[in-house]
Design an enzyme around this catalytic site. Structure first.
Site, short mmCIF file in Angstrom:
data_model
loop_
_atom_site.label_atom_id
_atom_site.label_comp_id
_atom_site.label_asym_id
_atom_site.label_seq_id
_atom_site.Cartn_x
_atom_site.Cartn_y
_atom_site.Cartn_z
N LYS A 67 -4.62 -103.38 -56.17
CA LYS A 67 -5.32 -104.82 -55.68
C LYS A 67 -5.79 -105.30 -57.34
O LYS A 67 -4.93 -106.67 -56.84
CB LYS A 67 -6.23 -104.63 -54.96
CG LYS A 67 -6.70 -106.08 -54.02
CD LYS A 67 -7.16 -105.41 -53.41
CE LYS A 67 -7.91 -106.96 -52.55
NZ LYS A 67 -8.59 -107.87 -51.60
N THR A 75 -14.88 -96.46 -56.99
CA THR A 75 -14.89 -95.07 -57.63
C THR A 75 -15.74 -96.06 -59.13
O THR A 75 -16.67 -94.98 -59.23
CB THR A 75 -14.10 -94.30 -57.96
OG1 THR A 75 -12.77 -94.05 -56.99
CG2 THR A 75 -13.83 -93.22 -59.17
N GLY A 81 -23.76 -89.74 -58.29
CA GLY A 81 -23.42 -88.99 -58.43
C GLY A 81 -21.63 -88.05 -57.89
O GLY A 81 -21.35 -88.99 -57.12
N GLU A 146 -30.40 -85.44 -54.58
CA GLU A 146 -30.68 -87.27 -53.71
C GLU A 146 -30.74 -87.10 -52.42
O GLU A 146 -30.64 -85.83 -52.24
CB GLU A 146 -28.96 -87.79 -53.48
CG GLU A 146 -28.71 -88.33 -55.13
CD GLU A 146 -27.60 -88.81 -55.27
OE1 GLU A 146 -27.15 -90.07 -55.73
OE2 GLU A 146 -26.93 -88.85 -54.16
N HIS A 380 -22.82 -99.86 -47.69
CA HIS A 380 -22.98 -99.38 -48.66
C HIS A 380 -21.51 -98.37 -48.12
O HIS A 380 -20.34 -98.84 -49.63
CB HIS A 380 -24.09 -98.70 -48.95
CG HIS A 380 -23.73 -96.98 -50.17
ND1 HIS A 380 -23.61 -98.12 -51.14
CD2 HIS A 380 -23.56 -96.31 -50.32
CE1 HIS A 380 -23.15 -96.78 -52.62
NE2 HIS A 380 -23.44 -95.86 -51.87
N GLU A 404 -12.49 -93.34 -49.38
CA GLU A 404 -12.91 -94.08 -47.79
C GLU A 404 -12.36 -94.83 -46.54
O GLU A 404 -12.85 -94.86 -45.84
CB GLU A 404 -13.60 -95.33 -48.77
CG GLU A 404 -14.69 -95.94 -47.76
CD GLU A 404 -15.90 -97.30 -48.96
OE1 GLU A 404 -16.38 -97.00 -49.45
OE2 GLU A 404 -16.50 -97.79 -48.02
N LEU A 421 -17.57 -89.59 -53.62
CA LEU A 421 -16.55 -88.63 -54.46
C LEU A 421 -15.66 -87.38 -54.32
O LEU A 421 -15.03 -87.52 -54.40
CB LEU A 421 -17.13 -89.11 -56.34
CG LEU A 421 -17.44 -90.27 -56.32
CD1 LEU A 421 -18.30 -90.28 -57.74
CD2 LEU A 421 -16.06 -91.36 -56.94
C1 SIN Z 1 -26.15 -93.92 -55.01
O1 SIN Z 1 -26.25 -93.37 -56.42
O2 SIN Z 1 -27.77 -93.84 -54.56
C2 SIN Z 1 -24.79 -93.79 -54.53
C3 SIN Z 1 -24.27 -92.33 -54.17
C4 SIN Z 1 -23.40 -92.81 -53.50
O3 SIN Z 1 -23.14 -93.39 -52.10
O4 SIN Z 1 -22.93 -91.43 -52.70
#
Ligand code: SIN
Length: 587
Positions: A67, A75, A81, A146, A380, A404, A421
Site C-alpha cells: 500500500k 510488522t 518480539g 510476555e 492492537h 493478520e 509474527l
Molecule cells: C508488545 O510488544 O507488547 C506487542 C507484541 C505483540 O503484540 O505480540
C-alpha cells in the site's frame, strides 16, 4: 478449504439484531491497465515478504503489491518480539498450552500445533536470512517473557525493534533479487477488489496506484492465485497501535467478494498504550508487554497494584485479562488511565533494553526512569479475519490469506503475545508450499476475469471519523447489546447515504472498507452474547459454554450477510487454567 456449509450450522439471527447488506464491490472505474503474474502477493509485512520470497524461488512470476512502501506496515511496528520454543527447557507442547489458554477455548489445536512445531525452525531460517536477534553472552538468541507465556520464549531484536529488524532483513533479501524478471514490486498500490472468473475462482485484483495517473485510476493484476497478506483493521477505531495504513482494505475486499470470515468480534486491545489525553486519535505509542516481562508493573491512579490479586500470572496475565482489569480499575477510580511503573528498572537498563520506547516517551515528555507512565488499552490486533485452512486456502478458490488478515484458528478468542509474527512466518511458508504443489499438479490454470456484476458503492471520507467514533463507543473494548444496536444503526445510516458527494480515491475507498468491516464486526459482536477473550460484553460478563465456537459470516449473492456457528469441543487445559484463575481470585 472446506465449504461454508462445513463451517458450522446456519445460525438464526434474532429479529432484534440488524443484518447488514453489503455491495459486491467498491465504486471505481474499469481498469485502464493490466499486469500479469502467476501469483499476486498483497502486503509486505512478515507474511507477504516471506510468501513472495519463497514463491519466487519456485514459480515463474510473482507480483508483490503494497500500500505504501515495503517497510510501512504493522510488522515494522512490532516491538516485543517473536515467540518460539527455542530454549532447551522449553517445548512446542508448552507453547501450545499457553496459546490454547490465551485463546480461551477457541483456538484450532491443529493450527496451533503447526505454529509451535514449525516455529523454531522458521525463526532460525530468519537468522540465516540475516535477521540479527539480540544474543546472550553465550551467543544464543536472548529470550524474554510476555503476558500469558509460562516461559521465556520471546526473541527480540535491537531491544524493542524486532519487527523493524525482521522487515529490514527480508526487504534486503527482496532487493537483492529485484533485477530478477521473476519478481516485480509495485509500491503505493491500494487493492480495491478481487477479480473472479466465470467459475467464481479468484484470478486477480483491481488496484489503484496512489499518486499516479487519475485520482481514481484503476489497474488490474491478473494471476493464477492471489495471496493476501495485507494486515489488520486498527483504523476502524479512534485510537489504535496500528499504523495509518491499517484500514482493513484486504479484509474488506474479501468480505465483499463472499469469502468466509471468522472470529471478527475478537479484537485485541493492548493493555499498555501510552495515554495522551481524551482527544488523542489515530496511531498511539505502544509500550511493549516486554517491559512488564522485565519487571514493570501496573498501578491505579491511587498508586495501588491490582494485577497480583486478580491472576496467578499477575501483571503478566494474558493480554485480555490485563486489559479487562485495567478497564474495571479505571471505572472504579473514575480515571481514564492507570499507570505503568518502570522506575525501578533504572535508566541504564531501560535505555539498553528499550531504546525505541524510551526515545518515543522522551519525545512526548515522559521519562520512564523517573515518572509513572499513564496507560490505557487501545486497539492492537484483529484475531479474526478471512477464514483459512491449514494451507492458507480461503473459501474462495484461488485466494489464500496469511498474517493478520487471516483467521487460521491460531488465536481463538485472544492472541497470545508475540504469536503474530510467528503466525505470519509459518503460514506464509505453508501457503507457498501449497501453491507450488498445486501449480505442479496443473491446478489453478490462468483464467480471465468475468465482467463485474452489480453496482459499486463508496462512502464519502468525511464520514470516517464518525464511523471510528461509532465503532469505538459501541463495538470497542467493552460492548453490550444496546451499544452494538446503536452502532449497527449508525453504520447502516452511513451505508445508505447517497454516493453523490463521494470523491473517488484512496480516502473514500479506505473509509468504505472501514464501514463494511465495521458492519460485519458489529454483527458478530452482537451475536456473541458472552465475555470471552478480547470480546467483552458488559451485559454478559461471563463465558457461555453454548457459545464456545466460531461465528462465520459470508456475504451472499443478494448482499446480505449470512451466519454459521461452529462449536468447538472443550479443551481440558483451558478449563483447568480458568479454574486456577478463579481459585486465585477467591483467596
Ligand atoms: C508488545 O510488544 O507488547 C506487542 C507484541 C505483540 O503484540 O505480540
Amino acid at each position: 478449504m472446506r465449504d461454508f456449509g462445513d463451517l458450522g450450522t446456519a445460525y438464526a439471527v434474532p429479529a432484534d439484531v440488524s443484518v447488514p447488506s453489503l455491495p459486491g464491490r467498491l465504486a471505481a472505474p474499469p481498469p485502464g491497465w493490466v499486469a500479469h503474474a502467476d501469483v499476486i502477493v498483497v502486503g509486505s509485512g512478515i507474511a507477504g515478504l516471506t510468501a513472495a520470497l519463497k514463491l519466487r524461488e519456485r514459480v515463474d512470476r510473482v507480483l508483490l503489491v503494497t500500500k505504501t512502501v515495503l517497510s510501512e506496515g504493522s510488522t515494522e511496528w512490532a516491538q516485543g518480539g517473536i515467540a518460539a520454543a527455542l530454549a532447551p527447557e522449553d517445548s512446542p507442547e508448552a507453547h501450545l498450552v499457553d496459546t490454547l489458554v490465551a485463546g480461551v477455548g477457541l483456538c484450532d489445536e491443529d493450527a496451533v500445533r503447526a505454529l509451535v512445531e514449525e516455529g523454531p525452525a522458521r525463526v532460525r531460517e530468519l537468522v540465516a536470512l540475516g535477521t540479527e536477534f539480540d544474543l546472550d553472552e553465550g551467543g544464543e538468541i536472548k529470550l524474554t517473557r510476555e503476558g500469558g507465556h509460562g516461559m521465556d520464549r520471546i526473541a527480540h531484536a535491537r531491544g524493542d525493534a524486532t519487527g523493524a529488524e525482521i522487515s529490514r532483513a527480508l526487504i534486503a533479501q527482496l532487493r537483492a533479487v529485484l533485477d530478477d524478471p521473476g519478481i516485480e514490486v509495485i509500491e503505493h498500490a491500494l487493492v480495491v477488489d478481487l477479480l473472479k472468473d466465470e467459475s467464481g475462482r479468484v484470478c486477480g485484483v483491481t488496484l489503484h496506484v496512489i499518486g499516479e495517473g487519475e485520482i481514481n485510476g484503476i489497474g488490474a493484476g491478473h494471476a493464477r492465485a492471489v495471496v493476501l497478506a495485507s494486515g489488520g483493521l486498527g483504523q476502524i477505531y479512534s485510537s489504535t497501535t496500528n499504523p495509518s495504513v491499517a484500514t482493513g482494505d484486504g479484509m474488506a475486499m474479501c468480505l465483499r467478494a463472499g469469502a468466509v470470515m471468522g472470529d471478527l468480534e475478537f479484537v485485541q486491545f493492548h493493555p499498555t498504550v501510552l495515554w495522551l489525553g481524551p482527544g488523542a486519535s489515530g496511531q498511539q505509542p505502544l509500550i511493549s508487554e516486554a517491559v512488564r516481562g522485565e519487571g514493570a508493573f501496573l498501578v491505579d491512579v491511587d498508586g495501588e497494584r491490582f494485577m497480583p490479586a486478580l491472576h496467578p500470572q499477575g501483571d503478566l496475565a494474558p493480554r485480555d485479562v490485563v486489559s479487562r482489569a485495567i478497564v474495571a480499575r479505571m471505572r472504579q477510580t473514575r480515571a481514564d488511565h492507570v499507570y505503568l511503573d518502570c522506575r525501578h528498572l533504572g535508566e541504564a537498563f531501560l535505555l539498553e533494553r528499550f531504546p525505541g520506547i524510551v526515545a518515543t516517551l522522551r519525545r512526548l515528555g515522559f521519562d520512564p526512569a523517573t515518572q509513572l507512565l499513564p496507560v490505557a488499552p487501545a486497539q492492537h490486533y484483529a484475531s479474526g479475519g478471512v477464514r483459512t485452512d491449514l494451507r492458507g486456502r480461503t473459501s474462495l478458490e484461488g485466494l489464500y490469506a496469511c498474517g493478520e488478515v487471516s483467521c487460521t484458528g491460531v488465536h481463538g478468542a485472544n492472541r497470545l503475545a508475540s504469536n503474530s509474527l510467528l503466525e505470519g512466518l509459518v503460514f506464509a511458508h505453508r501457503v507457498a508450499d501449497d501453491l507450488v504443489e498445486r501449480f505442479a499438479a496443473g491446478e489453478l490454470l490462468p483464467s480471465q476475469p468475468a465482467a463485474p456484476d452489480g453496482h459499486g458503492y463508496a462512502c464519502d471520507s468525511q464520514h470516517r471519523v464518525h464511523i471510528q467514533e461509532s465503532m469505538t463507543k459501541g463495538a470497542g473494548a467493552v460492548r453490550s447489546a444496546e451499544s452494538l444496536t446503536k452502532t449497527a444503526l449508525q453504520l447502516i445510516a452511513h451505508a445508505e447515504l447517497p454516493m453523490t458527494e463521494a470523491e473517488p480515491g484512496t480516502l473514500t475507498w479506505e473509509t468504505t472498507n472501514l464501514l463494511h468491516l465495521g458492519q460485519a464486526l458489529t454483527l458478530a459482536a452482537h451475536l456473541r452474547s458472552e465475555t470471552r477473550g478480547g470480546h467483552v460484553r458488559s451485559d454478559a460478563p461471563e463465558p457461555d459454554d453454548d457459545l464456545r465456537g466460531h461465528f462465520h459470516t459470508r456475504r451472499e449473492a443478494d448482499g446480505r450477510l449470512s451466519v454459521r456457528f461452529s462449536p468447538v469441543p472443550e479443551q481440558a487445559v483451558v478449563t483447568a487454567a480458568q479454574a486456577a484463575a478463579a481459585e486465585h481470585q477467591e483467596h
